[in-house]
Design a protein around this motif. Structure first.
Motif, PDB file in Angstrom:
ATOM      1  N   LYS A 400       3.226   1.551 -13.531  1.00 42.48           N
ATOM      2  CA  LYS A 400       2.429   2.683 -13.063  1.00 42.48           C
ATOM      3  C   LYS A 400       2.413   2.775 -11.536  1.00 42.48           C
ATOM      4  O   LYS A 400       2.109   3.825 -10.968  1.00 42.48           O
ATOM      5  N   THR A 403       5.574   5.207  -8.016  1.00 42.23           N
ATOM      6  CA  THR A 403       5.311   6.640  -7.816  1.00 42.23           C
ATOM      7  C   THR A 403       6.301   7.177  -6.785  1.00 42.23           C
ATOM      8  O   THR A 403       6.927   6.427  -6.014  1.00 42.23           O
ATOM      9  N   LYS A 404       6.427   8.473  -6.769  1.00 43.77           N
ATOM     10  CA  LYS A 404       7.371   9.078  -5.821  1.00 43.77           C
ATOM     11  C   LYS A 404       6.908   8.846  -4.385  1.00 43.77           C
ATOM     12  O   LYS A 404       7.735   8.635  -3.480  1.00 43.77           O
ATOM     13  N   GLU A 405       5.615   8.910  -4.166  1.00 46.02           N
ATOM     14  CA  GLU A 405       5.101   8.677  -2.823  1.00 46.02           C
ATOM     15  C   GLU A 405       5.478   7.281  -2.336  1.00 46.02           C
ATOM     16  O   GLU A 405       5.787   7.072  -1.148  1.00 46.02           O
ATOM     17  N   TYR A 584      13.705   8.031  -6.644  1.00 46.09           N
ATOM     18  CA  TYR A 584      12.490   7.793  -7.448  1.00 46.09           C
ATOM     19  C   TYR A 584      12.848   7.511  -8.902  1.00 46.09           C
ATOM     20  O   TYR A 584      12.400   6.530  -9.512  1.00 46.09           O
ATOM     21  N   LYS A 588      12.597   3.953 -11.168  1.00 44.14           N
ATOM     22  CA  LYS A 588      11.887   3.916 -12.445  1.00 44.14           C
ATOM     23  C   LYS A 588      12.785   3.387 -13.556  1.00 44.14           C
ATOM     24  O   LYS A 588      12.378   2.539 -14.371  1.00 44.14           O
TER      25      LYS A 588
END
Length: 658
Positions: A400, A403-405, A584, A588
């Motif tokens: 989790k 994240t892209k950020e 990103y 993942k």
């Protein structure tokens, strides 16, 4: 028994009946006394038996009184005269001169003494030898046994306890020894004190009252009855004797102790019989006017001059009373001795069963350890399973965090690199942080838990195993050394595997599938599509569904709209933003693959470097380790206890036969 049959037959019938009853009671008493003595000789201090214990402060006249009662000269040198409990066996023998004997513990034999003085010296020697074995102790807990038999002896067993001192060396030891004897409910206490002494100053009274507050088994002996400091003291002592009480009203008035008069005839259940005939206080002078003992002179002073009851005054009458007291004491308590014998034997048998009736061989000891350890191997796997599951779950939850950020922070734009392949450094940087800052702490937590449980594995497994403590320690120490080696090898392997996870190294097709799927249906497209859906796409009215074909048409239309919107938004993005998107989704996809791979690596390394090594050690090394073999011998304490319990069983069996 001294009456001839002819003399007996000429007596009146009633007197013949009375005397026959008295002879029968005496014969029964002598039989019980003989049995009691045999049990005492056989069992030693293992059983609480009916006994008369003589207690008194120092200089109370206790030794002098006992000397006249038994014919023994007790040690009367400076300091504590009696330094151990002295068990005196007295036997009435009409047709022989008085004989003295003392039991020697070292040779387990009785030694004849030619005179009371020689016996006194032997008592002192035996005391000193016992104390020498004890070092700095002032009192010995070993009983000293002496025997005297002759025409002037009564049939009885009395135990002379050390005189109570209020100050100086041996004070606490003396009181502890006395309490150990008089606290037993089967003990009759003969409490000796000077007749003139104030009761609150007599420590023996205080000690007796602490274990026998109602005076159910305490009899007062007031000595030096010809030596008073005042008429008041003489009258007070005289009232105690005349009233036939233990402490008497005078004592109650002075001390407030509230002890019952023995005339109340309160009989306790078990313990000692209590009535005025048996336990009324008794007066003695022992050495009238300081001269050698004269029974006639003692009787004249006590009975004629002071008016004391003849049956409670003087050594002669006390020698008649004590066998009656002891007979009643034995009769009251002897039935319970059998129950004590059985209980003692059963307890010893149970202890023997627990430690084994025979010595255990080294092979059996190691095999007992082996079985316990082997049985615990599965339990150990079960114990560390929660650690493995927690590690797996935490790595899964960390997904989790991707994240892209977060991935955008590692992207570096480079106009001189092919934009189609730009972002590899960013992916590697993300994986480096994942392995170092996310996974490494979790791996350390897992390894710490594994180490903690592994180090105590042998200790927990051997808790209930009946082997010597030093063998347990040898097995546990050897196990810890082996475990540390295996564990450190596993730690090195897993640390290396973790470092490799930071670098790209997989041809798993799932990586490409996951990346392609995310790029084909990116999160933005899915979000847009879901936002476009409404109830009207599925419902004709509020209560009925559309036809399936209509629903498919509506969904296709909304999907086309979503795709158009996504393309418009994506085309509006710069090349750099599009490249960030690919980074990103690449991270993942890579995380999904590597978290499963690394979890499997941890599980396999733990099994190979720890669990399998443990199994090999338990199955083989346990039987050939020199340190373990050296300590696989029976504990001396176990051997000592086995011998003790066997002796107890044998003693109790012999006592039961008696």
């Amino acid at each position: 028994s001294r009456y001839s049959f002819c003399a007996f037959s000429h007596l009146p019938a009633q007197r013949q009946i009375n005397m026959a009853g008295a002879f029968a009671e005496r014969d029964a008493y002598l039989r019980d006394l003989r049995v009691l003595q045999q049990i005492r000789d056989e069992a030693g201090g293992d059983l609480q038996l009916p006994q008369i214990c003589v207690v008194g402060d120092q200089s109370s006249g206790k030794s002098s009184a006992l000397g006249l009662l038994t014919g023994i000269e007790f040690p009367v040198n400076a300091g504590i005269c009696t330094k151990a409990a002295i068990v005196v066996e007295c036997k009435h023998k009409v047709d022989q001169v008085t004989k003295f004997k003392i039991f020697k513990q070292d040779s387990k034999t009785w030694t004849r003494c030619n005179s009371p003085k020689q016996l006194s010296k032997e008592i002192t020697n035996v005391q000193n030898e016992a104390l020498a074995r004890l070092g700095d102790k002032k009192i010995s807990e070993e009983e000293i046994k002496v025997s005297v038999e002759g025409p002037e002896c009564m049939d009885i067993i009395v135990i002379d306890l050390p005189g109570i001192i209020n100050q100086g060396d041996g004070r606490e030891e003396t009181r502890a020894l006395i309490n150990r004897y008089i606290e037993q409910k089967q003990t009759q206490i003969l409490l000796v004190s000077e007749a003139k002494q104030d009761f609150e100053l007599v420590t023996a009274i205080e000690m007796a009252a602490s274990v026998d507050p109602d005076s159910q088994r305490t009899m007062r002996i007031l000595t030096k009855f010809d030596n008073f400091d005042s008429d008041e003291a003489r009258d007070r002592a005289r009232r105690i004797i005349v009233d036939g009480c233990c402490l008497g009203e005078a004592a109650e008035n002075e001390t407030g102790a509230g002890h019952k008069s023995m005339t109340q005839s309160d009989n306790a259940e078990g313990g000692s019989p209590c009535d005025s005939v048996f336990l009324g206080a008794h007066a003695l002078i022992c050495r009238p006017t300081g001269k050698a003992y004269d029974a006639d002179e003692e009787e004249r002073i006590l009975v004629t001059n002071l008016g004391l009851p003849r049956n409670r005054a003087g050594v002669t009458s006390l020698k008649k009373r004590l066998p009656e007291i002891f007979a009643k004491l034995i009769k009251t308590n002897l039935p319970g001795v059998r129950e004590s014998i059985l209980a003692k034997r059963n307890a010893a048998v149970a202890e023997l069963m627990a430690i084994g009736t025979e010595p255990v061989s080294s092979g059996v000891m190691i095999m007992n350890c082996h079985r316990a350890l082997e049985k615990s191997l599965r339990s150990f796997e079960e114990d560390i399973t929660p650690l493995m599951e927690a590690f797996q779950m935490n790595l899964h939850d960390f997904y989790k965090r991707v994240t892209k950020e977060w991935t955008d922070r590692y992207f570096r734009n480079n106009a001189w690199r092919n934009p189609l392949f730009l972002g590899e450094e960013a992916v590697e940087a993300c994986m480096a942080e994942i392995t170092e800052n996310w996974w490494k702490p979790e791996l350390e937590k897992y390894m710490s838990g594994l180490e903690e449980k592994g180090l105590v594995f042998a200790q927990n497994a051997l808790k209930s195993v009946s082997v010597p403590s030093y063998l347990k320690k040898a097995v546990i120490d050897t196990w810890k050394q082996t475990f540390e080696l295996d564990f450190n090898a596993a730690r090195r392997q897993l640390s290396g595997a973790l470092q490799k996870e930071a670098a790209f190294g997989t041809i798993n097709h799932y990586l490409q599938s996951k990346f392609a799927a995310d790029m084909a249906v990116p999160e933005e497209l899915k979000d847009t599509f879901l936002q476009l859906l409404s109830h009207s796409d599925f419902l004709e009215t509020t209560s009925s569904l559309l036809q399936l074909s209509s629903i498919k048409f509506n969904i296709e239309k909304k999907l086309t709209q979503a795709k158009a919107l996504f393309e418009k938004d994506f085309n509006a993005k710069t090349l750099q933003e599009q490249q960030k998107e690919r980074v990103y989704y690449a991270v993942k996809a890579l995380y999904e693959v590597e978290k499963k791979t690394f979890t499997d690596v941890v599980l396999k390394e733990t099994r190979e470097c720890v669990l399998q090594k443990h199994d090999e050690w338990v199955r083989a090394e346990l039987f050939r380790n020199e340190n373990i073999l050296e300590h696989a011998v029976e504990d001396e304490e176990i051997a000592r206890r086995r011998k003790m319990f066997k002796e107890t069983v044998e003693k109790m069996n012999n006592c039961e036969q008696l």
